[in-house]
Design an enzyme around this catalytic site. Sequence first.
Site, PDB file in Angstrom:
ATOM      1  N   GLU A  56       0.852  -1.196   0.000  1.00  0.00           N
ATOM      2  CA  GLU A  56       0.000   0.000   0.000  1.00  0.00           C
ATOM      3  C   GLU A  56       0.887   1.245   0.000  1.00  0.00           C
ATOM      4  OE1 GLU A  56      -2.455   1.501  -0.761  1.00  0.00           O
ATOM      5  OE2 GLU A  56      -4.039   1.528   0.747  1.00  0.00           O
ATOM      6  N   PHE A  59      -1.227  16.571   3.802  1.00  0.00           N
ATOM      7  CA  PHE A  59      -1.558  15.925   2.537  1.00  0.00           C
ATOM      8  C   PHE A  59      -0.310  15.854   1.670  1.00  0.00           C
ATOM      9  CE2 PHE A  59      -3.262  15.159  -1.617  1.00  0.00           C
ATOM     10  CZ  PHE A  59      -4.210  14.192  -1.338  1.00  0.00           C
TER      11      PHE A  59
END
Length: 180
Positions: free
Chosen positions: A100, A153
């Site tokens: 991932e 982010f």
Amino acid sequence: MIQNDIERILVSEEEIAARCVELAHALETHYKDEKEPVLIVGLLRGSVPFMAELMKRFSFPCEIDFMSVSSYSGSKSTGDVKINKDMDVSCENRPVLIVEDIVDTGRTLKAVKHLFFHRGAKDVKIVSLLDKPDRRVVDIEADYVGFTIPNEFVVGYGLDYDQKYRNLPYIGVLKREIYE
Ligand code: IMP
């Protein structure tokens, strides 16, 4: 230039490469007595550069496949996962390594891990390039993590904003004005 949208580099290309060597060593240790080829499953699309960098360091037998999933949030149960593209091979009775890009709320990985056990995988391990523990809403941890990062982010090295920036060779913090 997409580089101009980056506020600062959080993890450099060199740091990622060096960490992949360490992660590969740890995984070699885990799989040293494994008789069957390990099925490495990349979660599309963010895991692609990381998976490529990591798996070239493995000397145990392995096979690769990909899956594209999205987790349901909100009113749906956190165990649900929508499969946008399924794997081509069966994971039944096989050791599986899920790759991932980032563990954020944890919903995706929790659902995917559950799905692999449900499908009869004999061992499921998770390796994630990044971990943002401050954002977790469900109880799940990757077994192997490249870098733990603050709640910002990030893009690059597979991670996107609106499908852009995946090709950047580093992990960078996106300028707020781009997404606000
Ligand atoms: P989770 O189910 O909330 O853990 O979602 C993980 C997914 O959200 C990742 O596979 C990414 O696609 C996306 N994501 C989470 N945080 C970021 C980020 O900082 N940048 C880009 N994508 C992110």
